[in-house]
Write a protein that holds these residues in place. Structure first.
Motif, PDB file in Angstrom:
ATOM      1  N   MET A 169       0.841  -1.204   0.000  1.00  0.00           N
ATOM      2  CA  MET A 169       0.000   0.000   0.000  1.00  0.00           C
ATOM      3  C   MET A 169       0.869   1.244   0.000  1.00  0.00           C
ATOM      4  O   MET A 169       1.861   1.321   0.724  1.00  0.00           O
ATOM      5  CB  MET A 169      -0.922  -0.002   1.220  1.00  0.00           C
ATOM      6  N   CYS A 170       0.496   2.218  -0.795  1.00  0.00           N
ATOM      7  CA  CYS A 170       1.267   3.456  -0.893  1.00  0.00           C
ATOM      8  C   CYS A 170       0.666   4.498   0.045  1.00  0.00           C
ATOM      9  O   CYS A 170      -0.405   5.050  -0.225  1.00  0.00           O
ATOM     10  CB  CYS A 170       1.270   3.969  -2.333  1.00  0.00           C
ATOM     11  N   ILE A 171       1.362   4.774   1.143  1.00  0.00           N
ATOM     12  CA  ILE A 171       0.843   5.726   2.123  1.00  0.00           C
ATOM     13  C   ILE A 171       0.877   7.145   1.579  1.00  0.00           C
ATOM     14  O   ILE A 171      -0.017   7.957   1.835  1.00  0.00           O
ATOM     15  CB  ILE A 171       1.648   5.615   3.433  1.00  0.00           C
ATOM     16  N   ALA A 172       1.923   7.452   0.794  1.00  0.00           N
ATOM     17  CA  ALA A 172       2.100   8.826   0.312  1.00  0.00           C
ATOM     18  C   ALA A 172       1.382   9.108  -0.997  1.00  0.00           C
ATOM     19  O   ALA A 172       1.425  10.230  -1.497  1.00  0.00           O
ATOM     20  CB  ALA A 172       3.589   9.118   0.159  1.00  0.00           C
ATOM     21  N   CYS A 173       0.720   8.098  -1.571  1.00  0.00           N
ATOM     22  CA  CYS A 173       0.070   8.297  -2.864  1.00  0.00           C
ATOM     23  C   CYS A 173      -1.238   9.076  -2.719  1.00  0.00           C
ATOM     24  O   CYS A 173      -2.017   8.839  -1.791  1.00  0.00           O
ATOM     25  CB  CYS A 173      -0.204   6.959  -3.536  1.00  0.00           C
ATOM     26  N   THR A 174      -1.461   9.978  -3.668  1.00  0.00           N
ATOM     27  CA  THR A 174      -2.693  10.755  -3.693  1.00  0.00           C
ATOM     28  C   THR A 174      -3.819   9.999  -4.381  1.00  0.00           C
ATOM     29  O   THR A 174      -4.990  10.157  -4.038  1.00  0.00           O
ATOM     30  CB  THR A 174      -2.456  12.095  -4.415  1.00  0.00           C
ATOM     31  N   HIS A 175      -3.462   9.177  -5.365  1.00  0.00           N
ATOM     32  CA  HIS A 175      -4.460   8.472  -6.171  1.00  0.00           C
ATOM     33  C   HIS A 175      -3.977   7.055  -6.460  1.00  0.00           C
ATOM     34  O   HIS A 175      -2.773   6.773  -6.446  1.00  0.00           O
ATOM     35  CB  HIS A 175      -4.687   9.173  -7.522  1.00  0.00           C
ATOM     36  N   THR A 176      -4.918   6.182  -6.793  1.00  0.00           N
ATOM     37  CA  THR A 176      -4.631   4.849  -7.326  1.00  0.00           C
ATOM     38  C   THR A 176      -5.424   4.662  -8.612  1.00  0.00           C
ATOM     39  O   THR A 176      -6.613   4.995  -8.670  1.00  0.00           O
ATOM     40  CB  THR A 176      -5.020   3.745  -6.327  1.00  0.00           C
ATOM     41  N   ILE A 177      -4.754   4.149  -9.646  1.00  0.00           N
ATOM     42  CA  ILE A 177      -5.456   3.756 -10.874  1.00  0.00           C
ATOM     43  C   ILE A 177      -5.383   2.246 -10.969  1.00  0.00           C
ATOM     44  O   ILE A 177      -4.292   1.675 -11.070  1.00  0.00           O
ATOM     45  CB  ILE A 177      -4.837   4.401 -12.128  1.00  0.00           C
ATOM     46  N   HIS A 178      -6.530   1.585 -10.928  1.00  0.00           N
ATOM     47  CA  HIS A 178      -6.573   0.125 -10.967  1.00  0.00           C
ATOM     48  C   HIS A 178      -6.306  -0.379 -12.383  1.00  0.00           C
ATOM     49  O   HIS A 178      -6.525   0.333 -13.373  1.00  0.00           O
ATOM     50  CB  HIS A 178      -7.914  -0.367 -10.448  1.00  0.00           C
ATOM     51  N   ARG A 179      -5.827  -1.617 -12.459  1.00  0.00           N
ATOM     52  CA  ARG A 179      -5.386  -2.130 -13.768  1.00  0.00           C
ATOM     53  C   ARG A 179      -6.522  -2.277 -14.768  1.00  0.00           C
ATOM     54  O   ARG A 179      -6.274  -2.411 -15.972  1.00  0.00           O
ATOM     55  CB  ARG A 179      -4.618  -3.438 -13.602  1.00  0.00           C
ATOM     56  N   ALA A 180      -7.753  -2.242 -14.319  1.00  0.00           N
ATOM     57  CA  ALA A 180      -8.877  -2.263 -15.262  1.00  0.00           C
ATOM     58  C   ALA A 180      -8.917  -0.993 -16.107  1.00  0.00           C
ATOM     59  O   ALA A 180      -9.493  -0.981 -17.202  1.00  0.00           O
ATOM     60  CB  ALA A 180     -10.190  -2.432 -14.515  1.00  0.00           C
ATOM     61  N   LYS A 181      -8.294   0.075 -15.609  1.00  0.00           N
ATOM     62  CA  LYS A 181      -8.253   1.345 -16.341  1.00  0.00           C
ATOM     63  C   LYS A 181      -7.022   1.374 -17.236  1.00  0.00           C
ATOM     64  O   LYS A 181      -6.038   2.059 -16.976  1.00  0.00           O
ATOM     65  CB  LYS A 181      -8.224   2.520 -15.360  1.00  0.00           C
ATOM     66  N   HIS A 182      -7.067   0.604 -18.308  1.00  0.00           N
ATOM     67  CA  HIS A 182      -5.941   0.556 -19.233  1.00  0.00           C
ATOM     68  C   HIS A 182      -6.424   0.802 -20.653  1.00  0.00           C
ATOM     69  O   HIS A 182      -7.622   0.782 -20.931  1.00  0.00           O
ATOM     70  CB  HIS A 182      -5.218  -0.788 -19.139  1.00  0.00           C
ATOM     71  N   HIS A 183      -5.479   1.044 -21.546  1.00  0.00           N
ATOM     72  CA  HIS A 183      -5.823   1.267 -22.949  1.00  0.00           C
ATOM     73  C   HIS A 183      -4.737   0.686 -23.831  1.00  0.00           C
ATOM     74  O   HIS A 183      -3.640   0.332 -23.372  1.00  0.00           O
ATOM     75  CB  HIS A 183      -6.038   2.757 -23.234  1.00  0.00           C
ATOM     76  N   PHE A 184      -5.022   0.590 -25.131  1.00  0.00           N
ATOM     77  CA  PHE A 184      -4.097   0.031 -26.111  1.00  0.00           C
ATOM     78  C   PHE A 184      -3.775   1.100 -27.139  1.00  0.00           C
ATOM     79  O   PHE A 184      -4.669   1.672 -27.754  1.00  0.00           O
ATOM     80  CB  PHE A 184      -4.718  -1.192 -26.799  1.00  0.00           C
ATOM     81  N   GLY A 185      -2.495   1.384 -27.316  1.00  0.00           N
ATOM     82  CA  GLY A 185      -2.104   2.436 -28.244  1.00  0.00           C
ATOM     83  C   GLY A 185      -2.195   3.810 -27.597  1.00  0.00           C
ATOM     84  O   GLY A 185      -2.534   3.956 -26.412  1.00  0.00           O
ATOM     85  N   TRP A 186      -1.902   4.835 -28.399  1.00  0.00           N
ATOM     86  CA  TRP A 186      -1.887   6.225 -27.934  1.00  0.00           C
ATOM     87  C   TRP A 186      -2.880   7.041 -28.750  1.00  0.00           C
ATOM     88  O   TRP A 186      -2.960   6.898 -29.968  1.00  0.00           O
ATOM     89  CB  TRP A 186      -0.485   6.823 -28.076  1.00  0.00           C
ATOM     90  N   ASN A 187      -3.623   7.908 -28.064  1.00  0.00           N
ATOM     91  CA  ASN A 187      -4.610   8.726 -28.758  1.00  0.00           C
ATOM     92  C   ASN A 187      -4.869   9.980 -27.919  1.00  0.00           C
ATOM     93  O   ASN A 187      -5.221   9.881 -26.735  1.00  0.00           O
ATOM     94  CB  ASN A 187      -5.914   7.941 -28.951  1.00  0.00           C
ATOM     95  N   ARG A 188      -4.714  11.119 -28.526  1.00  0.00           N
ATOM     96  CA  ARG A 188      -4.910  12.381 -27.810  1.00  0.00           C
ATOM     97  C   ARG A 188      -6.361  12.577 -27.361  1.00  0.00           C
ATOM     98  O   ARG A 188      -6.651  13.433 -26.519  1.00  0.00           O
ATOM     99  CB  ARG A 188      -4.486  13.553 -28.696  1.00  0.00           C
ATOM    100  N   ASP A 189      -7.282  11.766 -27.909  1.00  0.00           N
ATOM    101  CA  ASP A 189      -8.698  11.899 -27.576  1.00  0.00           C
ATOM    102  C   ASP A 189      -9.188  10.885 -26.547  1.00  0.00           C
ATOM    103  O   ASP A 189     -10.383  10.846 -26.246  1.00  0.00           O
ATOM    104  CB  ASP A 189      -9.545  11.784 -28.850  1.00  0.00           C
ATOM    105  N   PHE A 190      -8.284  10.064 -25.992  1.00  0.00           N
ATOM    106  CA  PHE A 190      -8.700   9.133 -24.949  1.00  0.00           C
ATOM    107  C   PHE A 190      -9.219   9.905 -23.730  1.00  0.00           C
ATOM    108  O   PHE A 190      -8.650  10.931 -23.335  1.00  0.00           O
ATOM    109  CB  PHE A 190      -7.533   8.256 -24.502  1.00  0.00           C
ATOM    110  N   GLU A 191     -10.294   9.386 -23.128  1.00  0.00           N
ATOM    111  CA  GLU A 191     -10.801   9.971 -21.893  1.00  0.00           C
ATOM    112  C   GLU A 191      -9.834   9.669 -20.751  1.00  0.00           C
ATOM    113  O   GLU A 191      -9.370   8.532 -20.609  1.00  0.00           O
ATOM    114  CB  GLU A 191     -12.177   9.390 -21.558  1.00  0.00           C
ATOM    115  N   PRO A 192      -9.517  10.655 -19.927  1.00  0.00           N
ATOM    116  CA  PRO A 192      -8.591  10.398 -18.812  1.00  0.00           C
ATOM    117  C   PRO A 192      -9.186   9.410 -17.802  1.00  0.00           C
ATOM    118  O   PRO A 192     -10.390   9.449 -17.506  1.00  0.00           O
ATOM    119  CB  PRO A 192      -8.407  11.778 -18.164  1.00  0.00           C
TER     120      PRO A 192
END
Length: 314
Positions: free
Chosen positions: A1-24
Motif C-alpha cells: 500500500m502506498c501511504i504517500a500516494c494521492t491516487h490509485t489507478i486500478h489495472r482495469a483502467k488501461h488502454h491500447f495504443g496512444w490517442n490524444r482523444d482518450f478519456e482520462p
C-alpha cells in the motif's frame, strides 16, 4: 500500500495504443504521487501455468496495455512532464517468449518458445533459469509516455518522441524521466513492466511481469524537449557487474548487421561453454545481456559488442 500516494489507478483502467482523444482515467495536479496497477505485456493472457499452446493463442490486439491516461492539470504543449519513479511492487511471476516474426534474429528462430519464471517479489533474489543460471533482477517499466499531437490511434509497439515502448532497462526506481508534452494535460500512461531485461531486449521479450508502480508527476514549464531524457542516481549495472563479462563482437559497415553478428556469436559461446540450446541461449541473452556500440567513428567499419554477465553462472 502506498501511504504517500494521492491516487490509485486500478489495472482495469488501461488502454491500447496512444490517442490524444482518450478519456482520462484520472485528473491529477502536478506534484501528486500516483499508484498505478499495471498488467504485463500480454495483458494477463500469459501467467502461471501457461504453455506453448497458450502462447499460440495470444490475441495480439490485447498486447502492451498501459494504465491511464492521467490528465495533468496545467500541462501544455512545450512543457515537459517530470516523472520520478518511486517504487515497484512485483508479482513474483513472469515469462519470456520467442514469438515468430519478432526479435533481432527472427529469421533464425522461427518456432515459438516460452519460459515461465517465478521469483521472490520481496527479496528479488536472482531468478532461476531452468536451462541453466540465475538472472539478477531489476524491475522497470518498458512502456511509459504521453499522447502524441497527431490525431487518431497510434500503435503502442514502436517508441516515439513522446516516449511509449522505450524498453530502457534503466527506467527503474529512483530514476527521473522527462517527457515532451504535446497535448493539453499530457495524458500520461505506464505499463509493460519487467523484472529484468538486457539492453536490446534481443528476442523481443524480457522477463515480462505484472507489477504495481508508484510515480510522482511534476511539470517543467517551456522545456521544449525534442525526445525523452532521464537522470539516474546510482550505477545502472551494479546488479550484473560482480563477476565480469563475456563479450562477443560484430564488425562491419552496418550497425544492425553488427548487432546480429555479436548476438549470434554469444549464442554460440553459451552453447559451447554451458551446453545450452540455441533457443535457450537466445532467451537468456534477451533478459540479461547488453548490446553496446563500442566504436562508430573509424569508417568504414563500426563495432557492436554483446556483453553477457558472468554472474549468471557464478
Amino acid at each position: 500500500m502506498c501511504i504517500a500516494c494521492t491516487h490509485t489507478i486500478h489495472r482495469a483502467k488501461h488502454h491500447f495504443g496512444w490517442n490524444r482523444d482518450f478519456e482520462p482515467a484520472l485528473v491529477a495536479k502536478a506534484g501528486e504521487t500516483i499508484h498505478f496497477e499495471c498488467l504485463d505485456s500480454s495483458g494477463g493472457q500469459l501467467g502461471k501455468g501457461s504453455t506453448l499452446e497458450t502462447l499460440g493463442a495470444l490475441d495480439f490486439g490485447k498486447i502492451n496495455p498501459v494504465t491511464g491516461p492521467v490528465y495533468v492539470e496545467g500541462a501544455k504543449p512545450g512543457d515537459a512532464l517530470k516523472v520520478t519513479i518511486r517504487r515497484f511492487v512485483p508479482s513474483g511471476i513472469g515469462w519470456t517468449a520467442n514469438i515468430p516474426g519478432f526479435g533481432l534474429l527472427a529469421d533464425q528462430f522461427q518456432e515459438p518458445a516460452l519460459h515461465m519464471w517465478t521469483y521472490d517479489p520481496i527479496s528479488m533474489a536472482p531468478a532461476l533459469y531452468g536451462p541453466g543460471g540465475r538472472v539478477p533482477l531489476k524491475p522497470f517499466a518498458g512502456t511509459i509516455g504521453v499522447a502524441p499531437a497527431e490525431p487518431g490511434l497510434h500503435s503502442v509497439v514502436p517508441p516515439r518522441r513522446v516516449g511509449g515502448n522505450l524498453d530502457i532497462r534503466d527506467l527503474t526506481s529512483g530514476v527521473t524521466l522527462y517527457l515532451p508534452v504535446e497535448v493539453d494535460g499530457a495524458l500520461f500512461s505506464i505499463g509493460d513492466t519487467h523484472a529484468a531485461q538486457g539492453d536490446g531486449e534481443v528476442c523481443g521479450t524480457a522477463i515480462e511481469s505484472q507489477m504495481e508502480v508508484e510515480a510522482t508527476i511534476e511539470l517543467v514549464r517551456d522545456a521544449r524537449l525534442h525526445s525523452p531524457r532521464f537522470t539516474t542516481t546510482e550505477p545502472v549495472t551494479r546488479h550484473l557487474d560482480g563477476a565480469g563479462y563475456e563479450v562477443t563482437t560484430g564488425i562491419g559497415p552496418d550497425l544492425m548487421t553488427g548487432a546480429r553478428e555479436a548476438l549470434m556469436r554469444m549464442i554460440d559461446l553459451l552453447g559451447a561453454e554451458h551446453g545450452m540450446s540455441a533457443i535457450d541461449a537466445y532467451l537468456l541473452c534477451s533478459v540479461c545481456g547488453d548490446l553496446r556500440i563500442s566504436e562508430i567513428v573509424d569508417a568504414p567499419n563500426w563495432v557492436v559488442s554483446f556483453y553477457f554477465p558472468r554472474i549468471v553462472f557464478a
